[in-house]
Design an enzyme around this catalytic site. Structure first.
Site, PDB file in Angstrom:
ATOM      1  NE  ARG A 115     -24.120 -46.226 -13.602  1.00 34.18           N
ATOM      2  CZ  ARG A 115     -25.136 -46.770 -12.971  1.00 34.18           C
ATOM      3  NH1 ARG A 115     -24.944 -47.421 -11.836  1.00 34.18           N
ATOM      4  NH2 ARG A 115     -26.351 -46.680 -13.468  1.00 34.18           N
ATOM      5  CD  GLU A 138     -18.574 -32.312 -28.889  1.00 31.10           C
ATOM      6  OE1 GLU A 138     -19.477 -32.668 -28.118  1.00 31.10           O
ATOM      7  OE2 GLU A 138     -18.789 -32.005 -30.070  1.00 31.10           O
TER       8      GLU A 138
END
Length: 194
Positions: A115, A138
């Site tokens: 978020r 990643e």
């Protein structure tokens, strides 16, 4: 079948799944176990190459990767790593994970971090049966503001699924496995593809 919290706890107690250092039972949720951020990072050097030819000759791809990836960056536990908007970085989990050849793991990022724009695993969230080592993350910041990430913060949740049988080619026995026993933020080894 995905393992529930009591099965995760039992598999850890019996050594079927190994996580080192072992998270406390309070880090085991309904179907996942929380993993924390390690202190090893790598980033791309800005504008060090016009592009990476991922399908080119191995030697050229290897040279390009050497030019664009930083050396390993190790930060202290109290030191933040700043991930700026639009930047991809590699990092590791603090924990090392070992899976048997009949269990696959799935690493998901935290909703609270998503978020804010943080993608923990850009694509590769599968942890193969027979895996052993730290999990390389990643990271990508798709948000508008830099994010300060610190070692030991909860970064994701790992779930486990039992396979229909034992894998004939688990990761730890494959000759072409490029990231066996990784302990640091290992850069892409696409140049080693067959």
């Amino acid at each position: 079948m995905r393992l529930c919290d009591t099965d995760i706890e039992r598999y850890l107690d019996e050594g079927i799944i190994e996580i080192t250092p072992r998270p406390g039972n309070e880090k085991i949720n309904g179907a996942t176990i929380d993993l924390r951020l390690g202190n090893s990072f790598r980033v791309f050097r800005d504008y060090s190459a016009p592009y990476i030819d991922v399908s080119g000759p191995r030697e050229e791809v290897s040279a390009q990767l050497d030019r664009v990836m930083s050396d390993e960056i190790i930060i202290r536990d109290d030191e933040p790593f700043f991930l700026h908007p639009g930047v991809l970085a590699l990092a590791t989990t603090l924990e090392s994970v070992r899976l048997p050849d009949n269990i696959i793991g799935w690493l998901d990022g935290r909703s609270s971090l998503a978020r804010l724009g943080l993608m923990v695993h850009v694509t590769a969230h599968r942890i193969d049966p027979g895996w052993e080592g730290r999990i390389v993350l990643e990271f990508y910041n798709s948000g508008k503001l830099p994010l300060a990430l610190r070692p030991n913060m909860i970064i994701g949740a790992l779930s486990f699924e039992i396979l229909s049988n034992h894998a004939a080619r688990p990761y730890n026995r494959r000759r072409d496995a490029k990231y066996k026993n990784q302990q640091s933020a290992v850069a892409s080894r696409i140049n080693q593809d067959e």
